[in-house]
Design an enzyme around this catalytic site. Structure first.
Site, PDB file in Angstrom:
ATOM      1  N   SER A 199      60.299   1.489 -13.080  1.00 30.26           N
ATOM      2  CA  SER A 199      60.584   0.400 -11.534  1.00 30.26           C
ATOM      3  C   SER A 199      61.400  -0.691 -11.541  1.00 30.26           C
ATOM      4  O   SER A 199      62.483  -0.200 -11.435  1.00 30.26           O
ATOM      5  CB  SER A 199      59.018  -0.022 -12.053  1.00 30.26           C
ATOM      6  OG  SER A 199      58.320  -1.013 -11.276  1.00 30.26           O
ATOM      7  N   ASP A 236      53.114   4.894  -3.223  1.00 29.55           N
ATOM      8  CA  ASP A 236      53.659   4.093  -4.364  1.00 29.55           C
ATOM      9  C   ASP A 236      53.697   2.597  -3.112  1.00 29.55           C
ATOM     10  O   ASP A 236      54.256   2.391  -2.213  1.00 29.55           O
ATOM     11  CB  ASP A 236      54.866   4.370  -4.848  1.00 29.55           C
ATOM     12  CG  ASP A 236      55.210   3.024  -5.768  1.00 29.55           C
ATOM     13  OD1 ASP A 236      54.720   2.188  -5.789  1.00 29.55           O
ATOM     14  OD2 ASP A 236      56.644   3.404  -6.755  1.00 29.55           O
ATOM     15  N   HIS A 247      52.495   4.642  -9.763  1.00 33.57           N
ATOM     16  CA  HIS A 247      53.776   4.113 -10.461  1.00 33.57           C
ATOM     17  C   HIS A 247      53.762   3.995 -11.177  1.00 33.57           C
ATOM     18  O   HIS A 247      54.402   3.760 -12.505  1.00 33.57           O
ATOM     19  CB  HIS A 247      53.746   3.014  -9.129  1.00 33.57           C
ATOM     20  CG  HIS A 247      55.007   2.087  -9.616  1.00 33.57           C
ATOM     21  ND1 HIS A 247      56.014   2.461  -8.816  1.00 33.57           N
ATOM     22  CD2 HIS A 247      55.131   0.893 -10.089  1.00 33.57           C
ATOM     23  CE1 HIS A 247      57.205   1.241  -8.837  1.00 33.57           C
ATOM     24  NE2 HIS A 247      56.342   0.708  -9.691  1.00 33.57           N
TER      25      HIS A 247
END
Length: 336
Positions: free
Chosen positions: A148, A282, A311
């Site tokens: 991320s 996502d 995610h």
């Protein structure tokens, strides 16, 4: 510094799992901020390890946000086993995202301020570089695994410290551009940038609840997962700390404002070292971002998830992602 050795915990109870994998936990000050480090493998101090037993490669995980190392316990162990226990696998938390143990403050009690705004996005990047400088030999070869916002931090590390011996960077569900314009960003940006302070009082009040009640609340929030990772449930208890939540939300607010344009220059310069892995559904880095990156860099290793992994993969798919990464990196591992 506080150090503990952790057993394999919930992971060792799974049918067919291998013998316990030792995991060492440390709480240190890095750039003057409390930092949690998890280390898998027998190499607890690479700077003090004799050269003849020094590993050839270090796998370092840069987390998402919340940047709590504990979310990656299962992932670290699974990756270490997948690498046949040949290389250390470490994860370093973001500055101030972990609740330090008793007797340790969120910031170091010193008159010397090592870094301005260590809890901000820029500070978190320098925090990771400082960790490497102080804990890893300069000539150590690295595999960086970003998750991320950890992918954005990873690219910035490669840009700011080109002397790092990075063999490969794996970027999982990469939030490296237009975060505020993503579906999730559009929803949360007003809250994170203007209204986050109103969340502090509820968190403060909840912090007084008994641990068993907090645990039940976390399980309720994660009830939609078929097999939630027990490590994630325990780690989420950190989010009942006002200090941790304040630092998490502050960093997130900066992400919305500062992660705008994709750094195509750094990507181009390091393209052969990068592996991108996007999710199909996502809401932080939608498939459109994958398609545009693929179009701009047709020769890049840019993959789209076909397994339906979320995610926040650490909640329920750590082993699957670890297995994929081990497979992706066979080319460099066979050359070592």
């Amino acid at each position: 510094m506080t150090t503990d050795m952790l057993g394999a915990g919930a992971e060792s109870t799974r049918p067919g799992s291998e013998e316990q994998v030792p995991l060492y936990e440390e709480f240190i000050y890095c750039c003057g901020a409390a930092t949690q480090v998890l280390k898998c493998g027998p190499w607890k101090d690479l700077l003090e390890t004799e050269s003849k037993t020094l590993p050839r490669l270090l796998f370092l995980i840069i987390p998402g946000n919340p940047g709590l190392a504990g979310y990656y316990r299962t992932f670290v162990r699974a990756l270490y086993r997948g690498l046949n226990r040949r290389y250390p696998v470490w994860v370093v938390s973001h500055a101030g995202h972990c609740k330090p143990p008793n007797g340790m403050g969120m910031t170091e009690d010193t008159d010397i301020k090592e870094l301005e705004d260590v809890f901000g996005l820029h500070g978190q990047i320098e925090h990771k570089l400082d960790f490497l400088r102080k804990n890893v030999p300069k000539d150590m070869k690295l595999v960086l695994i970003g998750h991320s916002i950890g992918c954005y931090i990873t690219l910035e590390m490669m840009k700011r410290a080109s002397e790092l011996q990075v063999l490969r960077s794996v970027l999982l569900f990469p939030t490296i551009e237009r975060m505020a314009q993503s579906p999730q960003g559009k929803l949360l940006t007003p809250v994170l940038c203007k209204l986050r302070y109103i969340l502090y009082m509820p968190v403060y009040l909840l912090s007084f609840l008994p641990e068993r009640v907090k645990t039940s609340m976390v399980r309720f929030v994660l009830r939609g997962l078929k097999c939630p990772d027990e490590a994630s449930i325990v780690t989420s208890l950190n989010l009942f700390s006002v200090d941790c939540v304040a630092n998490v939300l502050y960093m997130a607010s900066q992400e919305m404002m500062k992660v705008v344009e994709r750094d195509s220059t750094t990507i181009k310069q390091n393209l052969k070292k990068l592996i991108f892995y996007y999710g199909v559904a996502d809401n932080w880095c939608p498939q459109q971002y994958f398609e545009e990156l693929k179009m701009d860099f047709p020769d890049g290793d840019i993959r789209l998830c076909e397994e339906g992994i979320r995610h926040a993969f650490v909640l329920d798919a750590s082993r699957e992602v670890a297995a994929m990464i081990t497979d992706w990196l066979q080319d460099i591992l066979t050359r070592l």
